[in-house]
Design an enzyme around this catalytic site. Structure first.
Site, short mmCIF file in Angstrom:
data_model
loop_
_atom_site.label_atom_id
_atom_site.label_comp_id
_atom_site.label_asym_id
_atom_site.label_seq_id
_atom_site.Cartn_x
_atom_site.Cartn_y
_atom_site.Cartn_z
CG HIS A 199 -0.32 -0.06 2.53
ND1 HIS A 199 -0.47 -1.11 3.40
CD2 HIS A 199 0.51 0.81 3.15
CE1 HIS A 199 0.22 -0.88 4.49
NE2 HIS A 199 0.84 0.26 4.36
P1 TYD Z 1 -2.22 -2.78 7.30
O1 TYD Z 1 -1.49 -1.51 7.56
O2 TYD Z 1 -3.20 -2.83 6.16
O3 TYD Z 1 -1.14 -3.94 7.18
P2 TYD Z 1 -0.62 -4.74 5.91
O4 TYD Z 1 -0.63 -3.78 4.75
O5 TYD Z 1 0.75 -5.18 6.32
O6 TYD Z 1 -1.55 -5.91 5.73
O7 TYD Z 1 -2.99 -3.18 8.63
C1 TYD Z 1 -3.69 -4.42 8.75
C2 TYD Z 1 -4.91 -4.20 9.63
O8 TYD Z 1 -4.50 -3.71 10.92
C3 TYD Z 1 -5.88 -3.18 9.04
O9 TYD Z 1 -7.19 -3.69 9.17
C4 TYD Z 1 -5.75 -1.98 9.92
C5 TYD Z 1 -5.19 -2.51 11.22
N1 TYD Z 1 -4.24 -1.53 11.83
C6 TYD Z 1 -4.66 -0.76 12.89
O10 TYD Z 1 -5.80 -0.85 13.36
N2 TYD Z 1 -3.77 0.13 13.45
C7 TYD Z 1 -2.51 0.30 12.98
O11 TYD Z 1 -1.73 1.12 13.51
C8 TYD Z 1 -2.10 -0.50 11.85
C9 TYD Z 1 -0.71 -0.38 11.27
C10 TYD Z 1 -2.99 -1.41 11.32
#
Ligand code: TYD
Length: 143
Positions: free
Chosen positions: A56
């Site tokens: 992302h």
């Molecule tokens: P995401 O940043 O999309 O991780 P990746 O791209 O590695 O899969 O986060 C995954 C999930 O965690 C998403 O539903 C949002 C949640 N999240 C939070 O609630 N707080 C945070 O600080 C982060 C980084 C993620």
């Protein structure tokens, strides 16, 4: 308008290491070791070996990414250029300005990806689709 960051604005910095026979400490101070205030810390763990995550972009978020344990690769992409950075020491940090697409690849088993972030969590700051990201950097899409 703010100049858009490129992958060449992402840099690996060497963090301080306080050495001790019984183990080392790496402190990270806002505005000293990173050029922003640290508003949030999160870490990825229990990632199966060889797995990928984090495809992302962020509009405003700046980050420092550290392999606190083990190793992984970070694929950086600014819509034109790509660069892969391998993080494999707890005293190396990848400093990422806002506006860069990134993917975390090739986690070694048991690795920990520690992230110091300049903003609180905000889903509005994410660009989740690569096509949207490409349009965003071309200035044709305001997300
Ligand atoms: P995401 O940043 O999309 O991780 P990746 O791209 O590695 O899969 O986060 C995954 C999930 O965690 C998403 O539903 C949002 C949640 N999240 C939070 O609630 N707080 C945070 O600080 C982060 C980084 C993620």
């Amino acid at each position: 308008m703010k100049k858009r960051a490129t992958v060449y604005d992402c840099s690996v910095i060497i963090l301080p290491k306080i050495k001790n026979r019984a183990g080392n400490i790496t402190p990270i101070h806002p505005f000293k070791n990173v050029p922003f205030d640290i508003k949030r810390v999160y870490y990825l763990y229990d990632v199966p070996g060889g797995e990928s995550r984090g495809g992302h972009g962020h509009k405003e978020l700046q980050q420092l990414i550290v392999a606190a344990s083990g190793s992984f690769d970070v694929l950086l992409d600014d819509g034109e250029n790509k660069k892969v950075v391998n993080l494999n020491r707890p005293y190396f940090g990848l400093l990422m300005p806002s506006g860069i697409w990134r993917e975390l690849l090739n986690f070694s088993s048991g690795s920990i990806c520690l992230v110091m972030a300049s903003m609180l969590y905000s889903e509005d700051d994410y660009i989740r689709e690569y096509e949207d990201y490409k349009q965003y950097v071309q200035g044709t899409l305001t997300l």
